[in-house]
Design a protein around this motif. Structure first.
Motif, PDB file in Angstrom:
ATOM      1  N   PRO A 110      70.709 -55.233  -9.266  1.00  0.00           N
ATOM      2  CA  PRO A 110      69.257 -55.083  -9.382  1.00  0.00           C
ATOM      3  C   PRO A 110      68.477 -55.990  -8.421  1.00  0.00           C
ATOM      4  CG  PRO A 110      70.252 -55.595 -11.524  1.00  0.00           C
ATOM      5  CD  PRO A 110      71.309 -55.778 -10.478  1.00  0.00           C
ATOM      6  N   LEU A 111      67.326 -55.502  -8.007  1.00  0.00           N
ATOM      7  CA  LEU A 111      66.442 -56.287  -7.147  1.00  0.00           C
ATOM      8  C   LEU A 111      66.134 -57.638  -7.781  1.00  0.00           C
ATOM      9  CD1 LEU A 111      64.644 -56.632  -4.664  1.00  0.00           C
ATOM     10  CD2 LEU A 111      62.854 -55.376  -5.892  1.00  0.00           C
ATOM     11  N   ALA A 112      65.903 -57.662  -9.080  1.00  0.00           N
ATOM     12  CA  ALA A 112      65.586 -58.925  -9.763  1.00  0.00           C
ATOM     13  C   ALA A 112      66.704 -59.947  -9.572  1.00  0.00           C
ATOM     14  CB  ALA A 112      65.338 -58.670 -11.242  1.00  0.00           C
ATOM     15  N   GLU A 113      67.950 -59.500  -9.606  1.00  0.00           N
ATOM     16  CA  GLU A 113      69.089 -60.402  -9.393  1.00  0.00           C
ATOM     17  C   GLU A 113      69.158 -60.860  -7.938  1.00  0.00           C
ATOM     18  OE1 GLU A 113      73.962 -60.382  -9.867  1.00  0.00           O
ATOM     19  OE2 GLU A 113      72.787 -58.847 -10.892  1.00  0.00           O
ATOM     20  N   LEU A 114      68.879 -59.966  -7.024  1.00  0.00           N
ATOM     21  CA  LEU A 114      68.890 -60.312  -5.602  1.00  0.00           C
ATOM     22  C   LEU A 114      67.845 -61.388  -5.302  1.00  0.00           C
ATOM     23  CD1 LEU A 114      69.195 -56.700  -4.179  1.00  0.00           C
ATOM     24  CD2 LEU A 114      71.006 -58.431  -4.199  1.00  0.00           C
ATOM     25  N   LYS A 115      66.702 -61.291  -5.946  1.00  0.00           N
ATOM     26  CA  LYS A 115      65.621 -62.256  -5.718  1.00  0.00           C
ATOM     27  C   LYS A 115      65.980 -63.656  -6.189  1.00  0.00           C
ATOM     28  CE  LYS A 115      61.671 -59.128  -5.699  1.00  0.00           C
ATOM     29  NZ  LYS A 115      60.387 -58.799  -6.328  1.00  0.00           N
ATOM     30  N   LEU A 121      67.006 -65.621   0.457  1.00  0.00           N
ATOM     31  CA  LEU A 121      65.575 -65.914   0.560  1.00  0.00           C
ATOM     32  C   LEU A 121      64.937 -65.322   1.817  1.00  0.00           C
ATOM     33  CD1 LEU A 121      65.432 -69.612  -0.679  1.00  0.00           C
ATOM     34  CD2 LEU A 121      64.759 -67.540  -1.921  1.00  0.00           C
ATOM     35  N   GLU A 122      65.709 -65.222   2.889  1.00  0.00           N
ATOM     36  CA  GLU A 122      65.172 -64.697   4.157  1.00  0.00           C
ATOM     37  C   GLU A 122      65.375 -63.186   4.304  1.00  0.00           C
ATOM     38  OE1 GLU A 122      63.358 -66.626   6.210  1.00  0.00           O
ATOM     39  OE2 GLU A 122      63.658 -68.162   4.666  1.00  0.00           O
ATOM     40  N   LEU A 123      66.059 -62.564   3.362  1.00  0.00           N
ATOM     41  CA  LEU A 123      66.264 -61.118   3.412  1.00  0.00           C
ATOM     42  C   LEU A 123      64.912 -60.432   3.208  1.00  0.00           C
ATOM     43  CD1 LEU A 123      68.378 -58.776   3.498  1.00  0.00           C
ATOM     44  CD2 LEU A 123      68.421 -58.915   1.000  1.00  0.00           C
ATOM     45  N   PRO A 124      64.486 -59.578   4.144  1.00  0.00           N
ATOM     46  CA  PRO A 124      63.168 -58.935   4.004  1.00  0.00           C
ATOM     47  C   PRO A 124      62.976 -58.220   2.663  1.00  0.00           C
ATOM     48  CG  PRO A 124      64.055 -58.534   6.193  1.00  0.00           C
ATOM     49  CD  PRO A 124      65.147 -59.214   5.399  1.00  0.00           C
ATOM     50  N   LEU A 125      64.032 -57.675   2.103  1.00  0.00           N
ATOM     51  CA  LEU A 125      63.944 -56.940   0.841  1.00  0.00           C
ATOM     52  C   LEU A 125      63.325 -57.772  -0.277  1.00  0.00           C
ATOM     53  CD1 LEU A 125      64.827 -54.372  -0.806  1.00  0.00           C
ATOM     54  CD2 LEU A 125      66.894 -55.668  -1.360  1.00  0.00           C
ATOM     55  N   MET A 135      66.260 -52.052   7.163  1.00  0.00           N
ATOM     56  CA  MET A 135      66.120 -53.444   7.598  1.00  0.00           C
ATOM     57  C   MET A 135      67.476 -54.037   7.923  1.00  0.00           C
ATOM     58  SD  MET A 135      65.231 -55.082   3.870  1.00  0.00           S
ATOM     59  CE  MET A 135      64.056 -53.787   3.554  1.00  0.00           C
ATOM     60  N   PRO A 136      67.489 -55.028   8.808  1.00  0.00           N
ATOM     61  CA  PRO A 136      68.742 -55.702   9.126  1.00  0.00           C
ATOM     62  C   PRO A 136      69.155 -56.654   8.005  1.00  0.00           C
ATOM     63  CG  PRO A 136      66.947 -56.673  10.373  1.00  0.00           C
ATOM     64  CD  PRO A 136      66.371 -55.519   9.617  1.00  0.00           C
TER      65      PRO A 136
END
Length: 149
Positions: A110-115, A121-125, A135-136
């Motif tokens: 999940p996006l929440a876990e990725l955050k 921290l530098e991942l544009p997502l 995105m790269p």
């Protein structure tokens, strides 16, 4: 080898759809920066397949670029949701790539876990306001995400 993340709404194309198809065209990208990233891709590049605009957005698996960028035929199809009346056979500003299935994860990350991951921290997502569909992903981010599956 470059890594990428590409978003798709699962009701349009999900990781399981790609698994069933094996290979398909990735089209309909209508943002110039995302299109430029598509144009940078080479056959063999790997990407995270991200499910967006759904109840549980997140990374659902991995796929590879099987054919590098070419003119997006959906821009010329008046029946397509991605039709661009300004595009023509001679001047089509949009690109598509072909992709092939590699792996569906046992769970969507999940996006929440990725955050919550300091390595991302530098991942544009995970950055506020970033809505790019392509995105790269750098190698450290790739490795950090793989460790979450």
């Amino acid at each position: 080898m470059p890594y990428w993340l590409m978003k798709s709404e699962p009701d349009e194309l999900s990781i399981h759809d790609l698994q069933r198809l094996g290979e398909t065209r990735w089209d309909g990208v209508r943002n110039y920066q995302a299109r430029n990233f598509l144009r940078s891709m080479q056959a063999g590049d790997a990407f995270f397949f991200y499910h967006s605009s759904c109840p549980e957005p997140g990374i659902a698996g991995i796929a590879r670029i099987s054919r590098p960028a070419y003119a997006d035929p959906s821009a010329l199809d008046p029946l397509s949701h991605y039709f661009d009346a300004k595009a023509s056979v001679d001047k089509n500003p949009w690109s598509a790539v072909d992709v092939r299935f590699v792996e569906a994860f046992a769970r969507v990350i999940p996006l929440a876990e990725l955050k919550l991951q300091s390595a991302l921290l530098e991942l544009p997502l995970v950055q506020r306001g970033n809505r790019l569909s392509v995105m790269p992903v750098n190698s450290a981010q790739w490795t950090a995400i793989l460790a979450l599956r």
